[in-house]
Design a protein around this motif. Structure first.
Motif, PDB file in Angstrom:
ATOM      1  N   GLY A  35       0.816  -1.209   0.000  1.00 29.36           N
ATOM      2  CA  GLY A  35       0.000   0.000   0.000  1.00 29.36           C
ATOM      3  C   GLY A  35       0.846   1.254   0.000  1.00 29.36           C
ATOM      4  O   GLY A  35       1.974   1.267   0.496  1.00 29.36           O
ATOM      5  N   SER A  36       0.280   2.321  -0.552  1.00 30.93           N
ATOM      6  CA  SER A  36       0.952   3.614  -0.586  1.00 30.93           C
ATOM      7  C   SER A  36      -0.046   4.673  -0.133  1.00 30.93           C
ATOM      8  O   SER A  36      -1.220   4.610  -0.478  1.00 30.93           O
ATOM      9  N   VAL A  37       0.424   5.643   0.633  1.00 29.35           N
ATOM     10  CA  VAL A  37      -0.472   6.665   1.170  1.00 29.35           C
ATOM     11  C   VAL A  37       0.249   7.967   1.474  1.00 29.35           C
ATOM     12  O   VAL A  37       1.427   7.946   1.807  1.00 29.35           O
ATOM     13  N   GLY A  38      -0.469   9.058   1.378  1.00 26.79           N
ATOM     14  CA  GLY A  38       0.023  10.325   1.915  1.00 26.79           C
ATOM     15  C   GLY A  38       0.376  11.360   0.876  1.00 26.79           C
ATOM     16  O   GLY A  38       0.386  12.544   1.159  1.00 26.79           O
ATOM     17  N   GLU A  39       0.699  10.937  -0.323  1.00 27.73           N
ATOM     18  CA  GLU A  39       1.101  11.878  -1.366  1.00 27.73           C
ATOM     19  C   GLU A  39       1.062  11.125  -2.691  1.00 27.73           C
ATOM     20  O   GLU A  39       1.028   9.896  -2.705  1.00 27.73           O
ATOM     21  N   PRO A  40       1.092  11.873  -3.785  1.00 25.68           N
ATOM     22  CA  PRO A  40       1.114  11.175  -5.075  1.00 25.68           C
ATOM     23  C   PRO A  40       2.384  10.325  -5.165  1.00 25.68           C
ATOM     24  O   PRO A  40       3.450  10.757  -4.716  1.00 25.68           O
TER      25      PRO A  40
ATOM     26  N   ASP B  83      -2.563   2.231  -4.256  1.00 19.73           N
ATOM     27  CA  ASP B  83      -2.236   3.646  -4.051  1.00 19.73           C
ATOM     28  C   ASP B  83      -3.509   4.296  -3.527  1.00 19.73           C
ATOM     29  O   ASP B  83      -4.432   4.576  -4.286  1.00 19.73           O
ATOM     30  N   THR B  84      -3.556   4.492  -2.204  1.00 16.91           N
ATOM     31  CA  THR B  84      -4.791   4.905  -1.549  1.00 16.91           C
ATOM     32  C   THR B  84      -4.838   6.415  -1.373  1.00 16.91           C
ATOM     33  O   THR B  84      -4.017   6.980  -0.674  1.00 16.91           O
ATOM     34  N   TRP B  85      -5.824   7.048  -1.986  1.00 11.97           N
ATOM     35  CA  TRP B  85      -5.994   8.493  -1.767  1.00 11.97           C
ATOM     36  C   TRP B  85      -7.068   8.720  -0.714  1.00 11.97           C
ATOM     37  O   TRP B  85      -8.170   8.176  -0.824  1.00 11.97           O
ATOM     38  N   TRP B  86      -6.728   9.508   0.281  1.00 11.80           N
ATOM     39  CA  TRP B  86      -7.699   9.898   1.310  1.00 11.80           C
ATOM     40  C   TRP B  86      -7.091  10.988   2.169  1.00 11.80           C
ATOM     41  O   TRP B  86      -6.001  11.475   1.863  1.00 11.80           O
ATOM     42  N   GLN B  87      -7.770  11.387   3.231  1.00 13.28           N
ATOM     43  CA  GLN B  87      -7.340  12.530   4.046  1.00 13.28           C
ATOM     44  C   GLN B  87      -7.755  12.338   5.505  1.00 13.28           C
ATOM     45  O   GLN B  87      -8.651  11.522   5.786  1.00 13.28           O
ATOM     46  N   THR B  88      -7.161  13.150   6.376  1.00  8.47           N
ATOM     47  CA  THR B  88      -7.592  13.150   7.784  1.00  8.47           C
ATOM     48  C   THR B  88      -9.109  13.337   7.843  1.00  8.47           C
ATOM     49  O   THR B  88      -9.808  12.693   8.632  1.00  8.47           O
ATOM     50  N   GLU B  89      -9.615  14.205   6.996  1.00 13.65           N
ATOM     51  CA  GLU B  89     -11.041  14.533   7.005  1.00 13.65           C
ATOM     52  C   GLU B  89     -11.914  13.376   6.535  1.00 13.65           C
ATOM     53  O   GLU B  89     -13.095  13.320   6.871  1.00 13.65           O
TER      54      GLU B  89
ATOM     55  N   GLY C 208      -2.126  16.941  -6.678  1.00 14.30           N
ATOM     56  CA  GLY C 208      -1.549  17.740  -5.587  1.00 14.30           C
ATOM     57  C   GLY C 208      -2.542  18.758  -5.054  1.00 14.30           C
ATOM     58  O   GLY C 208      -3.649  18.908  -5.573  1.00 14.30           O
ATOM     59  N   ARG C 209      -2.141  19.438  -3.988  1.00 12.18           N
ATOM     60  CA  ARG C 209      -3.026  20.399  -3.329  1.00 12.18           C
ATOM     61  C   ARG C 209      -3.254  21.623  -4.219  1.00 12.18           C
ATOM     62  O   ARG C 209      -2.360  22.040  -4.949  1.00 12.18           O
ATOM     63  N   VAL C 210      -4.442  22.169  -4.110  1.00  7.86           N
ATOM     64  CA  VAL C 210      -4.727  23.389  -4.853  1.00  7.86           C
ATOM     65  C   VAL C 210      -4.722  24.601  -3.918  1.00  7.86           C
ATOM     66  O   VAL C 210      -5.013  25.713  -4.322  1.00  7.86           O
TER      67      VAL C 210
ATOM     68  N   LEU D 290       1.165  22.336   2.399  1.00  3.83           N
ATOM     69  CA  LEU D 290       2.337  21.620   1.893  1.00  3.83           C
ATOM     70  C   LEU D 290       2.226  20.150   2.265  1.00  3.83           C
ATOM     71  O   LEU D 290       1.599  19.799   3.264  1.00  3.83           O
ATOM     72  N   ASN D 291       2.840  19.310   1.470  1.00  2.57           N
ATOM     73  CA  ASN D 291       2.879  17.889   1.795  1.00  2.57           C
ATOM     74  C   ASN D 291       4.352  17.485   1.817  1.00  2.57           C
ATOM     75  O   ASN D 291       4.959  17.199   0.793  1.00  2.57           O
ATOM     76  N   VAL D 292       4.922  17.495   3.012  1.00  3.79           N
ATOM     77  CA  VAL D 292       6.350  17.251   3.181  1.00  3.79           C
ATOM     78  C   VAL D 292       6.523  15.841   3.738  1.00  3.79           C
ATOM     79  O   VAL D 292       6.077  15.571   4.853  1.00  3.79           O
TER      80      VAL D 292
ATOM     81  N   HIS E  21       3.625  14.426   5.211  1.00  2.07           N
ATOM     82  CA  HIS E  21       3.067  15.138   6.364  1.00  2.07           C
ATOM     83  C   HIS E  21       2.494  16.460   5.909  1.00  2.07           C
ATOM     84  O   HIS E  21       3.090  17.177   5.119  1.00  2.07           O
ATOM     85  N   ARG E  22       1.376  16.779   6.465  1.00  2.12           N
ATOM     86  CA  ARG E  22       0.655  17.948   6.025  1.00  2.12           C
ATOM     87  C   ARG E  22       1.028  19.171   6.871  1.00  2.12           C
ATOM     88  O   ARG E  22       0.972  19.112   8.092  1.00  2.12           O
ATOM     89  N   LEU E  23       1.421  20.255   6.220  1.00  2.44           N
ATOM     90  CA  LEU E  23       1.802  21.479   6.934  1.00  2.44           C
ATOM     91  C   LEU E  23       1.220  22.676   6.201  1.00  2.44           C
ATOM     92  O   LEU E  23       1.240  22.726   4.975  1.00  2.44           O
TER      93      LEU E  23
HETATM   94  O1  PRX Z   1      -3.019  15.952  -0.973  1.00  2.00           O
HETATM   95  C1  PRX Z   1      -3.526  14.709  -0.583  1.00  2.00           C
HETATM   96  C2  PRX Z   1      -2.413  13.856  -0.026  1.00  2.00           C
HETATM   97  O2  PRX Z   1      -2.451  14.036   1.377  1.00  2.00           O
HETATM   98  C3  PRX Z   1      -3.513  14.924   1.733  1.00  2.00           C
HETATM   99  C4  PRX Z   1      -4.123  14.500   3.036  1.00  2.00           C
HETATM  100  O3  PRX Z   1      -3.173  14.602   4.042  1.00  2.00           O
HETATM  101  P1  PRX Z   1      -3.501  14.053   5.494  1.00  2.00           P
HETATM  102  O4  PRX Z   1      -4.824  14.580   5.924  1.00  2.00           O
HETATM  103  O5  PRX Z   1      -2.340  14.347   6.348  1.00  2.00           O
HETATM  104  O6  PRX Z   1      -3.666  12.510   5.306  1.00  2.00           O
HETATM  105  C5  PRX Z   1      -2.589  11.758   4.832  1.00  2.00           C
HETATM  106  C6  PRX Z   1      -2.926  10.295   4.927  1.00  2.00           C
HETATM  107  C7  PRX Z   1      -4.225   9.932   4.342  1.00  2.00           C
HETATM  108  C8  PRX Z   1      -4.464  14.846   0.579  1.00  2.00           C
HETATM  109  O7  PRX Z   1      -5.297  15.972   0.521  1.00  2.00           O
HETATM  110  N1  PRX Z   1      -2.586  12.437  -0.341  1.00  2.00           N
HETATM  111  C9  PRX Z   1      -2.903  11.442   0.505  1.00  2.00           C
HETATM  112  N2  PRX Z   1      -2.877  10.254  -0.133  1.00  2.00           N
HETATM  113  C10 PRX Z   1      -2.574  10.495  -1.420  1.00  2.00           C
HETATM  114  C11 PRX Z   1      -2.395  11.883  -1.559  1.00  2.00           C
HETATM  115  N3  PRX Z   1      -2.101  12.434  -2.741  1.00  2.00           N
HETATM  116  C12 PRX Z   1      -1.974  11.621  -3.808  1.00  2.00           C
HETATM  117  N4  PRX Z   1      -2.118  10.287  -3.753  1.00  2.00           N
HETATM  118  C13 PRX Z   1      -2.410   9.674  -2.589  1.00  2.00           C
HETATM  119  N5  PRX Z   1      -2.524   8.354  -2.543  1.00  2.00           N
END
Ligand code: PRX
Length: 672
Positions: free
Chosen positions: A407-412, A434-440, A537-539, A543-545, A548-550
Motif C-alpha cells: 500500500g501507498s499513502v500520503g502523497e502522489p 495507491d490509496t488516496w484519502w485525508q484526515t477529514e 496535488g493540493r490546490v 504543503l505535503n512534506v 506530512h501535512r503542513l
Molecule cells: O493531498 C492529498 C495527499 O495528502 C492529503 C491528506 O493529508 P492528510 O490529511 O495528512 O492525510 C494523509 C494520509 C491519508 C491529501 O489531501 N494524499 C494522501 N494520499 C494520497 C495523496 N495524494 C496523492 N495520492 C495519494 N494516494
C-alpha cells in the motif's frame, strides 16, 4: 485556486491484477465485480451501509430504519452543515475492537507483534492481554482522573503498544482521544492540549529513533507548564520506556504508568464499556489547513467504525491468517485508521514498529516482513524514495515472499517509486494499492482493490464503495463531465467523514463546503477515459512534506517569531525524497547582518516551534516580497524563483514593485 501538477506520467502501462490475488479477492476478480458492488453502494446507500454495519459489528441498540441510516447537508444555503450516520444507534468501538473477538474465541490470537527500535526488542500482545491492559488503563483514567464520556484525553507517545491501548481505553469510557504526533514540539503539543482542554496526557519518558535518543518528557514538561499558564491544568501518566534516572516528575501532576497499573485492584481488569450514541465523538485529530492554526477535526463513533473496518478489510483484502504491517505513526490519521482501528476491528494480527527503516541497516523493514511473514505492507512514497536511494541490495538480501499487497499513502506516488515498489520490493507478485484519502475522510476514498483493479502507476484509480467524487472546473465551479481535470470534490457523505472542527463549526463549513452541495477536498485531480483518478496535488497553500501535512501560514507564523524577522512567505519546492520541500523567504529587520548563522537560526526556530518535520530546506533572504497593489503575496512567482524556473515567471507587471523580483533572484544567487 490554481491546479498544480506533480505528476510524472511517462509510464502509460496498465498492470493486470496479480492472478493469485484475484483467486483470493473477496470483491471478485473482475472490474465488473467491483462496479456491481459500487453501483449498489451509490444507488442504495442506506441499504448498502445498513447491511455492512449489521454484518460486522455489535450494536447495543440499532438505528430506527434501514431506509435512512444517514442524513447530511452539504449546502450552506439550506442550513447548517450537518452529517449523521447510524443516528439513534448505540455501540462502543473498543468493545467491537477487542471484547467481541474474545467472545468469538480469539483470546489467544496475537493482536500486535511489537518490534522496538533496536533489533531484539520484541513482544507480542494477544487479544486477551489487550483486553486486560485496556481495562486497567480505563479503570485508572476513570477512578483517579475522573475521565467520563466526553472528557478529552491527549496521547503523546512513540510507536509502542501503549499507543493503541490508550486509544482503546479512552474509547472504552466514551471519552475523546487527541493523539499528538511524537515528533511535534512542546509548542505544538501545548497548543493541542489547550485547544482540546485535555485533563490528562498519556505519554512516555523517551524513545529512540535510530541512534538518536528523544527525551519526550522534557518536551511534555514544557508543554504542560505552558498549558497550565494558559488555564488548562493537565496531568501526566508517564510510561517508563528506558528508565527513570534523571527524569523529573512533578509532584501532584506526574505519575509513572507502571506504578499506577501495578497498584490497581483485581476488578480493574474488567472495566465495563460505556455504550455511546453512534454520533458520539471518538477522537480529535489536529491537522493543518491553508490558513490559521491547526484544526481539531472531529470523528464520531459509528460511521468511523464501519468505514475503518470496511476499507481496511477491502483495500488490503484482509483474510483471517494475514499479518499486516502499517508503518504510519499513530499521531497521523493513517496510524489511527490503519495501524489501530481498522486492524483491531477486523481482529487481525498486525505489526507495530517503533523505529526507522534504516536502523540498524536499510533492510530493517524487510527483515521485519520476513520475521513475521507479513502479507500486507502499507507505507508512504517518501519512504520508498528514500530507500530507493540505497539501491536494491538491502531489499534483495531478504525474501519478502509472504507479501501479497503493497500500500501507498500520503502523497502522489511518482512512477519511478511505483515501479521500484512493484518490481524490487514486490518482485512483481504484489498488487499496489495507491490509496488516496485525508484526515477529514477517515478512510480510503479512491483506491485500487487487490486482485481486482488493473493498476496504472501514479493513479489511485477508482472510488471506494459509497464514494461519489466529481471534478469542478476551477473557474466556473461547474462539474467536469467525462475525462478532464479539476478540483476534486465529493458529492455524497460517506460514513467515515469528519463531522466538524472541534469548537469551530463555522470554520468547518467555510473550509470544506465553499461550493454548495460539495465536500471540497483541497486536491486537484484528472480523470481519464477509464474513469481513473490521477491526483495532481493540493490546490491550496497546504504543503505535503514527506507525506506530512503542513500549512504555509503555520510555518510563516513560526518564522515570524524570530526577533530579527519582519515578515516571511513560505512555498513548497519539488524535493526528490520528501516530495515537497519547505522554502522560506524572509525579510529581516533593517540593519540586521545576513549571515549563514542567521539563516540557520530561522531553520532552528521553525524546528522548535513546530517540530523537526517542518525544518525548512532553504532560507532565502529578501528585501521585499512580490505583492499585488492590494498587498497580496504572489506565491506563484515565489514558487518559480524557488524552483529556478526563471523563464516561467509569467506576468509580473501587476506587482506593486516589480523590481523586487530581480532583487530576489540576485539574493538567491548569493545565499541559497
Ligand atoms: O493531498 C492529498 C495527499 O495528502 C492529503 C491528506 O493529508 P492528510 O490529511 O495528512 O492525510 C494523509 C494520509 C491519508 C491529501 O489531501 N494524499 C494522501 N494520499 C494520497 C495523496 N495524494 C496523492 N495520492 C495519494 N494516494
Amino acid at each position: 485556486m490554481v491546479l498544480q501538477d506533480h505528476r510524472d506520467v511517462k509510464d502509460q502501462r496498465v498492470y493486470a491484477p496479480i492472478e493469485s490475488n484475484s483467486k483470493l479477492s473477496k470483491v471478485g476478480p473482475t472490474l465488473e465485480d467491483r462496479m456491481k458492488q459500487y453501483r449498489e453502494s451509490v444507488e442504495q446507500p442506506s441499504q448498502y451501509w445498513a447491511r455492512v454495519a449489521k454484518q460486522n459489528f455489535f450494536w447495543k441498540t440499532l438505528w430506527e430504519s434501514d431506509d435512512s441510516v444517514f442524513s447530511f447537508n452539504f449546502d450552506k444555503s439550506k442550513g447548517p452543515i450537518d452529517i449523521k450516520w447510524f443516528d439513534g444507534a448505540t455501540t462502543n468501538i473498543c468493545y467491537n475492537a477487542v471484547d467481541r473477538h474474545i467472545e468469538e474465541g480469539k483470546k489467544d490470537k496475537v493482536a500486535f507483534y511489537w518490534e522496538g527500535n533496536d533489533v531484539g526488542e520484541t513482544s507480542a500482545v494477544t487479544y486477551g492481554q489487550l483486553h486486560d491492559e485496556v481495562s486497567k488503563l480505563a479503570y485508572l483514567l476513570k477512578t483517579k482522573y475522573g475521565v467520563v464520556k466526553g472528557t478529552r484525553v491527549s496521547i503523546y507517545l512513540p510507536m509502542i503498544t501503549l499507543g493503541p491501548i490508550a486509544m482503546l481505553a479512552v474509547a472504552r469510557l466514551g471519552a475523546v482521544a487527541s493523539v499528538v504526533f511524537g515528533g511535534f514540539s512542546a509548542h505544538s503539543l501545548s497548543a493541542r492540549i489547550i485547544d482540546s482542554e485535555s485533563t490528562v496526557l498519556i505519554t512516555a519518558e523517551g524513545t529512540m529513533r535510530g541512534d538518536k535518543p528523544i527525551q519526550l518528557k522534557k518536551i511534555v514538561d514544557e508543554a504542560l507548564t505552558d498549558a497550565e499558564a494558559q488555564g488548562v491544568a493537565c496531568k501526566a501518566i508517564v510510561f517508563e520506556r528506558h528508565g527513570r534516572d534523571g527524569v523529573p516528575m512533578k509532584e501532584g501532576r506526574d505519575v509513572w504508568y507502571q506504578d499506577e497499573i501495578a497498584a490497581l485492584p483485581a476488578e480493574a481488569a474488567s472495566t465495563p464499556v460505556e455504550w455511546v450514541e453512534a454520533e458520539h465523538p471518538l477522537f480529535l485529530l489536529y491537522t493543518s489547513g491553508s490558513t490559521g492554526k491547526p484544526k481539531g477535526l472531529e470523528h464520531t463513533t459509528g460511521g468511523y467504525m464501519v468505514y475503518a473496518h470496511t476499507t481496511f478489510t477491502t483495500t488490503f483484502d484482509y483474510h483471517d491468517d494475514d499479518v499486516y504491517f502499517c508503518t504510519g505513526d499513530i499521531g497521523w490519521i493513517t496510524g489511527h485508521t490503519y495501524a489501530t482501528w481498522g486492524p483491531l476491528l477486523a481482529g487481525s494480527t498486525s505489526v507495530l514498529f517503533e523505529g526507522v527503516p534504516t536502523h540498524p541497516t536499510p533492510s530493517r523493514w524487510w527483515d521485519i516482513v520476513d520475521k513475521f511473514k507479513v502479507t500486507q505492507f502499507y507505507t508512504a512514497p517518501t519512504a520508498i524514495r528514500a530507500l530507493m536511494k540505497g539501491g536494491e541490495a538491502p531489499v534483495k538480501k531478504t525474501s519478502r515472499a509472504s507479501l501479497r499487497v503493497l500500500g501507498s499513502v500520503g502523497e502522489p506516488i511518482n512512477v519511478e517509486a511505483w515501479n521500484w515498489y512493484y518490481n524490487v520490493v514486490g518482485e512483481g507478485h504484489c498488487d499496489i494499492v495507491d490509496t488516496w484519502w485525508q484526515t477529514e475522510t477517515g478512510g480510503h476514498m479512491i483506491t485500487p482493490l487487490p486482485g481486482n483493479t488493473p493498476l496504472k502507476p501514479g493513479s489511485a484509480s477508482l472510488p471506494f464503495f459509497g464514494v461519489q467524487p466529481a471534478l469542478l472546473d476551477p473557474t466556473t465551479l461547474k462539474e467536469v463531465e467525462g475525462a478532464g481535470e479539476g478540483l476534486l470534490v465529493i458529492k455524497h457523505s460517506w460514513p467515515g467523514q469528519s463531522r466538524t472542527i472541534f469548537k469551530d463549526a463555522e470554520r468547518f463549513a467555510q473550509t470544506y463546503f465553499p461550493v454548495d452541495g460539495y465536500y471540497m477536498t483541497g486536491d486537484g485531480a484528472r480523470r481519464d477515459a477509464d474513469g481513473y483518478y490521477w491526483l495532481t496535488g493540493r490546490v491550496d497553500d497546504v504543503l505535503n512534506v514527506s507525506g506530512h501535512r503542513l500549512g504555509t501560514s503555520e510555518v510563516e507564523c513560526a518564522v515570524n517569531t524570530h526577533p530579527d524577522v519582519v515578515e516571511s512567505a513560505v512555498v513548497g519546492i519539488p524535493h526528490d525524497v520528501k516530495g515537497e520541500g519547505i522554502y522560506v523567504y524572509v525579510c529581516f529587520k533593517e540593519g540586521v547582518e545576513i549571515t549563514q548563522k542567521l539563516l540557520d537560526s530561522v531553520k532552528a526556530i521553525v524546528r522548535n516551534e513546530i517540530g523537526a518535520i517542518a525544518t525548512p530546506d532553504a532560507v532565502h533572504p529578501a528585501n521585499g516580497l512580490p505583492k499585488t497593489r492590494s498587498g497580496k503575496i504572489m506565491r506563484r512567482i515565489l514558487r518559480k524563483i524557488a524552483a529556478g524556473q526563471l523563464d516561467e515567471l509569467g506576468d509580473i507587471s501587476t506587482l506593486a514593485d516589480p523590481s523586487v523580483v530581480e532583487e530576489l533572484i540576485a539574493l538567491k544567487a548569493v545565499w541559497v
